[in-house]
Design a protein around this motif. Structure first.
Motif, mmCIF file in Angstrom:
data_model
loop_
_atom_site.group_PDB
_atom_site.id
_atom_site.type_symbol
_atom_site.label_atom_id
_atom_site.label_comp_id
_atom_site.label_asym_id
_atom_site.label_seq_id
_atom_site.Cartn_x
_atom_site.Cartn_y
_atom_site.Cartn_z
ATOM 1 N N TYR A 142 -29.447 -38.342 83.291
ATOM 2 C CA TYR A 142 -29.829 -37.002 82.716
ATOM 3 C C TYR A 142 -30.343 -37.475 81.276
ATOM 4 C CZ TYR A 142 -27.556 -34.835 86.652
ATOM 5 O OH TYR A 142 -27.148 -34.374 87.817
ATOM 6 N N LEU A 187 -36.957 -30.806 84.961
ATOM 7 C CA LEU A 187 -36.030 -29.295 85.323
ATOM 8 C C LEU A 187 -37.029 -28.322 84.941
ATOM 9 C CD1 LEU A 187 -33.299 -28.609 86.424
ATOM 10 C CD2 LEU A 187 -32.454 -28.259 84.411
ATOM 11 N N GLU A 193 -31.738 -21.880 84.384
ATOM 12 C CA GLU A 193 -31.743 -23.143 84.104
ATOM 13 C C GLU A 193 -30.367 -23.864 84.596
ATOM 14 O OE1 GLU A 193 -32.500 -25.342 79.978
ATOM 15 O OE2 GLU A 193 -30.796 -23.977 79.879
ATOM 16 N N CYS A 242 -30.744 -23.903 88.697
ATOM 17 C CA CYS A 242 -31.419 -25.012 89.026
ATOM 18 C C CYS A 242 -30.955 -26.275 88.752
ATOM 19 C CB CYS A 242 -32.771 -25.152 88.258
ATOM 20 S SG CYS A 242 -33.869 -23.448 88.884
ATOM 21 N N LEU A 243 -30.163 -26.409 87.676
ATOM 22 C CA LEU A 243 -29.371 -27.744 87.422
ATOM 23 C C LEU A 243 -28.425 -27.908 88.474
ATOM 24 C CD1 LEU A 243 -28.887 -30.121 85.463
ATOM 25 C CD2 LEU A 243 -27.458 -28.649 84.294
ATOM 26 N N VAL A 293 -30.088 -29.128 91.478
ATOM 27 C CA VAL A 293 -30.780 -30.630 91.281
ATOM 28 C C VAL A 293 -29.636 -31.796 91.401
ATOM 29 C CG1 VAL A 293 -31.924 -32.226 89.548
ATOM 30 C CG2 VAL A 293 -33.037 -29.914 90.050
ATOM 31 N N SER A 294 -28.510 -31.325 90.768
ATOM 32 C CA SER A 294 -27.349 -32.269 90.648
ATOM 33 C C SER A 294 -26.753 -32.581 91.679
ATOM 34 C CB SER A 294 -26.492 -31.683 89.421
ATOM 35 O OG SER A 294 -25.813 -30.615 90.198
ATOM 36 N N VAL A 324 -33.479 -37.145 85.569
ATOM 37 C CA VAL A 324 -33.546 -35.657 85.327
ATOM 38 C C VAL A 324 -33.866 -35.556 84.037
ATOM 39 C CG1 VAL A 324 -32.811 -33.473 85.405
ATOM 40 C CG2 VAL A 324 -31.992 -35.037 87.361
ATOM 41 N N THR A 335 -34.298 -32.810 81.116
ATOM 42 C CA THR A 335 -33.844 -31.465 80.966
ATOM 43 C C THR A 335 -34.302 -30.646 79.692
ATOM 44 O OG1 THR A 335 -31.992 -32.004 79.255
ATOM 45 C CG2 THR A 335 -31.564 -32.127 81.709
ATOM 46 N N ASN A 392 -23.297 -26.582 81.867
ATOM 47 C CA ASN A 392 -24.287 -27.508 81.972
ATOM 48 C C ASN A 392 -24.036 -29.017 81.770
ATOM 49 O OD1 ASN A 392 -26.207 -25.291 82.804
ATOM 50 N ND2 ASN A 392 -26.882 -25.184 80.995
#
Length: 154
Positions: free
Chosen positions: A6, A33, A61, A64-65, A68-69, A76, A78, A88
């Motif tokens: 990240y 992201l 946010e 979506c994180l 994605v994770s 990624v 961010t 997060n």
């Protein structure tokens, strides 16, 4: 297993550029992201901020994180404010390595203005709408400095 990388840091520190180059070197998938959020919402980040507000944006946010994770072998990029929410930071640290990119306020402003000139509305940054964008950048850098440092060592 932590297999994602990240990239965090203030807007304009080079997360997207660095992420794309790292993907070429490491053979990993690149995920921006902000692009995931825009696709999810069906509109650009500036429009999300102006129409729905920052709190809504931050909720999306995180959602979506989280999505994605759940995947592996990704780099990624961010958003600059993503690490402000402790949730997060926990998601990133539990699923990958966090790297914070840094730049001074003058460099950040120069990059943002340059990007906005070349990409137009696509690159529009809410903080550039401020009457004193350099001051706004410096204030936010100061506010977020501990958060960025903490997200790397959690």
């Amino acid at each position: 297993m932590k297999s994602n990388i990240y990239l965090t840091g203030f807007s304009g520190t080079g997360k997207t550029t660095t992420g794309r180059k790292l993907c070429q070197i490491l053979g990993m998938k690149f995920v921006d992201l902000d692009c995931v959020i825009e696709k999810y919402c069906g509109k650009g980040i500036p429009k999300i901020f102006s129409e729905d507000g920052e709190e809504y944006f931050r909720l999306i946010e995180t959602e979506c994180l989280s999505e994605v994770s759940s995947k592996n072998n990704q780099i990624v990029s961010t958003g600059g404010g993503l690490p402000v929410r402790i949730e997060n930071r926990k998601i990133m640290v539990s699923t990958g390595m966090v790297v914070c990119l840094e730049a001074d306020a003058d460099t950040i402003l120069e990059r943002m203005v340059s990007q906005e000139k070349t990409e137009g509305d696509k690159a529009q940054r809410p903080m550039l709408a401020s009457e004193f964008p350099l001051l706004k950048i410096k204030e936010l850098l100061e506010l977020r400095s501990n958060v960025y440092a903490e997200s790397e060592i959690m």
